[in-house]
Scaffold this active site. Structure first.
Site, PDB file in Angstrom:
ATOM      1  N   ARG A 270       2.183   5.879  -4.796  1.00 37.65           N
ATOM      2  CA  ARG A 270       3.280   4.997  -4.388  1.00 37.65           C
ATOM      3  C   ARG A 270       3.732   4.154  -5.575  1.00 37.65           C
ATOM      4  NH1 ARG A 270       1.253   3.148   1.696  1.00 37.65           N
ATOM      5  NH2 ARG A 270       0.935   5.305   2.393  1.00 37.65           N
ATOM      6  N   ARG A 285      -3.933  -2.763  -4.119  1.00 37.90           N
ATOM      7  CA  ARG A 285      -2.614  -2.117  -4.153  1.00 37.90           C
ATOM      8  C   ARG A 285      -2.478  -1.327  -5.445  1.00 37.90           C
ATOM      9  NH1 ARG A 285       1.736  -3.308  -0.975  1.00 37.90           N
ATOM     10  NH2 ARG A 285       0.662  -5.164  -0.243  1.00 37.90           N
ATOM     11  N   GLU A 357      -5.276  -5.251   5.849  1.00 36.28           N
ATOM     12  CA  GLU A 357      -4.979  -3.949   6.434  1.00 36.28           C
ATOM     13  C   GLU A 357      -5.779  -2.827   5.741  1.00 36.28           C
ATOM     14  OE1 GLU A 357      -0.827  -2.843   6.409  1.00 36.28           O
ATOM     15  OE2 GLU A 357      -1.355  -0.730   6.633  1.00 36.28           O
ATOM     16  N   SER A 360      -3.398   1.971   9.575  1.00 37.26           N
ATOM     17  CA  SER A 360      -2.201   1.738  10.360  1.00 37.26           C
ATOM     18  C   SER A 360      -2.008   2.976  11.231  1.00 37.26           C
ATOM     19  CB  SER A 360      -1.014   1.547   9.413  1.00 37.26           C
ATOM     20  OG  SER A 360       0.094   1.035  10.094  1.00 37.26           O
ATOM     21  N   ARG A 399      -9.557   0.811  -0.200  1.00 34.93           N
ATOM     22  CA  ARG A 399      -9.765  -0.483   0.459  1.00 34.93           C
ATOM     23  C   ARG A 399     -11.110  -0.528   1.188  1.00 34.93           C
ATOM     24  NH1 ARG A 399      -3.744  -2.533   2.549  1.00 34.93           N
ATOM     25  NH2 ARG A 399      -2.818  -2.474   0.459  1.00 34.93           N
TER      26      ARG A 399
END
Length: 437
Positions: A270, A285, A357, A360, A399
């Site tokens: 990403r 991130r 988070e 999801s 994560r």
RNA sequence: GGAAGGGUGGCAGAGUGGUUGAAUGCACCGGUCUUGAAAACCGGCGAUGGGUGACCAUCCGUGGGUUCAAAUCCCACCCCUUCCGCCA
């Protein structure tokens, strides 16, 4: 006229017949639908389409007549004279209609999915609804370090090396930490395939634009993607959702095969455009990270039960790793573009003193399926019907690694390894505070 | 990289300018027969869009073009298969 390409994401019939209802549902998520403009364009479209099709009908019947006349040996010239200007008129009408349809399509492409009635209203993450908390955040007799300090202290995390190799938002892991990272992937895949009924899939990490359109990343979110240079128009996948869900693109799936449950481990890429300055420290991130993704393709009436189940499968990973987490329902304003309902799982991070988070899980209902033209044949009516698609992280590996480092840290900087991972660590039960090599 | 062949309905597979949206087979659905099932026989059976509707339009890998008329002719592109070469 050709109406074959249907890039609408909401049901175009409902968009016409229930415009006001749809507009008010979209308003819940803060999206304003220009009803006046839409219905005006729609009226024009209808008029033009009827006119165009009448012209086509005329051309077809006249051409047939010419064919018959020729076969019977009659003189064709007068018939040809009659259709002289038909082609011109038809072409003009078709061009107008195409232009109008393109305009309508562009509007439709920008409309997000309708939120499920069970979602809390809200405009930001502040209105998300907490459903449950699982586990107890650990109490430390010392000030807990964050994962960067822990990793560096062990000598197993080297962000500077990655910065040299590539740039910011990349990482290198060493020795037991790299192995722990790999162990997490193996553990998750094994759990989902052996206990949750998923079939493991290996898929390409590069996809074409059509696949990205199918799952909704394009055309709206091109800036979030890495695109390859060169004559091949390929993109690095931002999530396994793209290749896995596109498996059923353009398929009419035999009902007996449903539900499809697929799990895939892939790296995810990403660009993180627009998140400058956000989570700049550590592994939270990154431009490249690993994820184990759960995807389900189900019958429409089963999709909400499937969402509960799929979320439970992701939760099971956290529970086996004994990581404290909470489950929240995203409010209407925080919902992703394509989703009708999303549960986020947030893991406890001691150093941040908050939940972050880690998964999801979303039900897209028929929103993606419509663009994908992913359908099942209804065994009773025998007609094709759009399936429902779901996906969720099970889990984001980077994560999860962060969560283990921070939650399992010891006073001396060592990291205990959760029991569920022991079989994957070759007997290693903790990462010592200092590792040489 | 070189050579050849091919992309048609859920699947297989005909079809090379004109009542072909598409033969045939399989699968599927309904019926006859049968105690039941199978077999056999009869009938039905593509998708998408528009219209209240009878109907109409579009679709034979994708995009252009020729023609009154294109699955069929022309051009470009994509994909697949086989053979040869190269290679992790």
């Amino acid at each position: 006229m050709n109406n074959g390409t249907q890039l609408t994401m909401l049901d175009p019939k409902r968009l016409r017949s229930e415009l006001d209802t749809i507009a008010s549902q979209l308003a819940r998520r803060g999206y304003t639908l220009d009803c006046a403009r839409l219905s005006e364009l729609e009226e024009q479209r209808k008029r033009l389409q009827v006119a165009t099709q009448e012209l086509q009908n005329e051309r077809n019947s006249r051409s047939k007549a010419i064919g018959k006349a020729k076969a019977s040996g009659a003189d064709i010239q007068p018939l040809l004279a009659q259709v002289a200007d038909l082609g011109e008129r038809l072409k003009a009408a078709q061009e107008q209609l195409t232009a109008l349809q393109t305009e309508l399509e562009e509007i439709a492409l920008g409309i997000p999915n309708l939120p499920h009635p069970s979602l809390p209203d809200g405009s930001s993450e502040a209105e998300n609804r907490e459903e449950l908390r699982w586990g107890e955040p650990p109490h430390f007799a010392f000030p807990p370090l964050d994962h960067v300090d822990l990793g560096v202290r062990c000598g197993l995390l080297d962000l500077e090396a990655a910065a040299k190799l590539t740039g910011a938002r990349f990482t290198t892991l060493h020795g037991p930490l790299a192995r722990l990272h790999r162990a997490l992937i193996q553990f998750m895949l094994d759990l989902h395939t052996s206990e949750h009924g998923y079939t493991e899939l290996y898929v390409p990490y590069l996809v074409n634009a059509e696949s990205l359109r199918g799952t909704g990343q394009l055309p709206k979110f091109a800036a979030d993607l890495f695109k390859l240079q060169g004559e091949m128009e390929y993109y690095l996948i931002p999530t396994a959702e793209v290749p896995v869900t596109n498996m059923v693109r353009g398929e009419i799936i035999d009902d007996a095969r449903l539900p499809l449950r697929w799990v895939a481990h892939t790296p995810c890429f990403r660009s993180e455009a627009g998140s400058h300055g956000k989570d700049t420290r550590g592994l939270i991130r990154q431009h490249q990270f690993e994820k184990v993704e759960l995807v389900q393709i189900v019958r429409p009436e089963e999709s909400y039960a499937a969402l509960e189940a799929l979320t439970g499968h992701a939760e099971a990973v956290l529970q086996r790793l004994a990581l404290p987490y909470r489950k929240i329902t995203l409010c209407t304003g925080d919902l992703g573009f394509s989703a009708a309902k999303t549960y986020d799982l947030e893991v406890w991070l001691p150093a941040q003193n908050s939940y972050r988070e880690i998964s999801s899980c979303s039900n897209f209902e028929d929103f993606q399926a419509r663009r994908l033209q992913a359908r099942r044949r209804d065994p009773v009516s025998r007609t094709p019907e759009l399936v429902h698609t779901l996906n969720g992280s099970g889990l984001a590996v980077g994560r999860t690694l962060v969560a283990i480092l921070e939650n399992y840290q010891q006073a001396d900087g060592a990291i205990h390894i959760p029991e569920a991972l022991h079989p994957y660590m070759g007997g290693l039960t903790q990462i010592p505070a200092r590792v040489t090599g």
